[in-house]
Design a protein around this motif. Structure first.
Motif, mmCIF file in Angstrom:
data_model
loop_
_atom_site.group_PDB
_atom_site.id
_atom_site.type_symbol
_atom_site.label_atom_id
_atom_site.label_comp_id
_atom_site.label_asym_id
_atom_site.label_seq_id
_atom_site.Cartn_x
_atom_site.Cartn_y
_atom_site.Cartn_z
ATOM 1 N N VAL A 105 -18.544 -51.084 1.177
ATOM 2 C CA VAL A 105 -18.456 -49.878 0.502
ATOM 3 C C VAL A 105 -18.107 -48.968 1.874
ATOM 4 O O VAL A 105 -17.402 -47.921 1.660
ATOM 5 C CB VAL A 105 -19.448 -49.336 -0.367
ATOM 6 N N GLU A 106 -18.728 -49.215 3.016
ATOM 7 C CA GLU A 106 -18.355 -48.168 4.241
ATOM 8 C C GLU A 106 -17.154 -48.446 4.793
ATOM 9 O O GLU A 106 -16.896 -47.596 5.675
ATOM 10 C CB GLU A 106 -19.834 -48.637 5.232
ATOM 11 N N GLN A 107 -16.185 -49.199 4.501
ATOM 12 C CA GLN A 107 -14.906 -49.546 5.057
ATOM 13 C C GLN A 107 -14.018 -48.678 4.330
ATOM 14 O O GLN A 107 -14.290 -48.275 3.291
ATOM 15 C CB GLN A 107 -14.753 -50.793 4.923
ATOM 16 N N PRO A 108 -13.044 -48.255 5.039
ATOM 17 C CA PRO A 108 -11.633 -47.357 4.488
ATOM 18 C C PRO A 108 -10.819 -48.126 3.667
ATOM 19 O O PRO A 108 -9.679 -47.948 3.904
ATOM 20 C CB PRO A 108 -11.198 -46.874 5.974
ATOM 21 N N THR A 109 -11.179 -49.270 2.988
ATOM 22 C CA THR A 109 -10.548 -49.787 1.820
ATOM 23 C C THR A 109 -11.012 -49.535 0.625
ATOM 24 O O THR A 109 -12.279 -49.358 0.438
ATOM 25 C CB THR A 109 -10.450 -51.350 2.334
#
Length: 347
Positions: free
Chosen positions: A152-156
């Protein structure tokens, strides 16, 4: 995240008050409570007779002066006092004494997406009744996504679907926040109700309240898939005579009855995808939808969503406890926000 991870790491316990089950996670001890959100009360004396699984077994079997209460509906506490009493008994005296030794007890609670201030206050008041001096609220969607192991913390983009007993929540997450979300007032209970109504109207058959889930009973095997058995035998009670009898039910007709409430869920998924930025939708074509929640285990539901949306659909390893495991991971500091290094100036 909806709340500071630093604040969550200071919490001692986390509670997921669901319409079907209540779960409590204690830092250092893990999941200590996983019981139905049910309490049985003697209306003459006000005494609590039973809580959890024992109280649920009493449903439909008690004398008139014993009331089986459900203090949580749709993920919202509707009876704060009863919810406090139920929680205190579920946690037990030994653990309560350990928690009382904390000089400044902090707690965290899962709240449904877009819950109103009154619902949030009810959740806070319930935990204050346990002795919490401060209560942090975490969106169920983010907690469930963390518990399911989604990045969830990734820019995807990651799409999650929380299938609860009373509501279904669908959201697209990116960079630890909710990009777009929908809360649909249709859950496992509505699907069960559709099966019960079909059996009552078409076959004049009533199912006992404590039977296994009606959908699993009617559609054992391949469930909602059309490749399952064409008929199945269901045991129940005759509406007119009250005598036990069995009927042979056409599973295709049961599937048709179930599709009616599920249409609202499909509409909600479509709206989330329409509101989502195109770049994130492109990510979802590969990643698909992650299903969590107790109702995610309904037979064939994942295949029906796969056919309707055309995107991959997966079910989490332990879908029923993903939310409380996710908030527990935040408590124990296992979730780290993505840190962006300042761009170095080129010389």
């Amino acid at each position: 995240m909806t709340v500071s991870l630093e604040q969550l790491r200071r919490c001692h316990l986390a509670v997921d008050l669901g319409a079907a089950r209540t779960r409590v996670f204690v830092k250092g001890a893990g999941l200590v409570v996983d019981e139905p959100s049910v309490a049985a009360v003697n209306t003459r004396t006000g005494a609590l007779i039973a809580v959890g699984a024992l109280a649920e077994q009493m449903t439909g079997r008690t004398p008139h002066y014993i009331q089986v209460a459900r203090p949580v509906r749709g993920g919202t506490v509707v009876d704060v006092e009863m919810a406090q009493r139920m929680l205190r008994h579920l946690i037990g005296d030994k653990l309560r004494r350990q928690l009382r030794r904390k000089p400044f007890l902090r707690a965290a609670a899962c709240t449904p997406h877009d819950s109103d201030p009154l619902a949030q206050r009810a959740a806070v008041e319930t935990l204050v009744g346990l002795g919490a001096r401060r209560v942090e609220l975490v969106d169920t969607l983010i907690a469930a996504a963390v518990g399911a192991g989604l990045p969830v913390e990734q820019p995807t983009a990651t799409m999650i679907m929380v299938c609860g007993a009373a509501t279904t929540q669908v959201a697209v997450l990116s960079l630890g926040s909710i990009v777009t979300a929908q809360r649909i007032p249709i859950g496992g209970n509505a699907i069960d109700h559709a099966v019960i109504q079909y059996l009552r109207h078409q076959h004049e058959l009533m199912l006992p309240s404590q039977s296994v889930r009606p959908l699993q009973l009617a559609l054992s095997g391949n469930g909602l898939n059309p490749h399952g058995p064409s008929t199945t035998e269901i045991h129940g009670r005759d509406v007119a005579t009250g005598i036990a009898r069995s009927v042979l039910v056409d599973t295709a007709a049961v599937r048709a009855a179930v599709y009616t409430p599920l249409t609202a869920v499909l509409d909600g998924i479509g709206k989330v995808l329409r509101d989502c930025p195109p770049d994130l939708v492109a990510d979802l074509a590969d990643r698909g939808i992650m299903m969590v929640g107790g109702s995610a285990l309904l037979p064939g539901l994942d295949q029906m969503l796969r056919d309707a949306t055309g995107v991959p659909v997966a079910i989490a390893d332990r879908p029923d406890i993903c939310a409380v495991l996710g908030i527990g991971a935040m408590l124990e500091g296992k979730v780290r926000p993505m840190i962006l290094d300042p761009l170095a100036e080129a010389h």
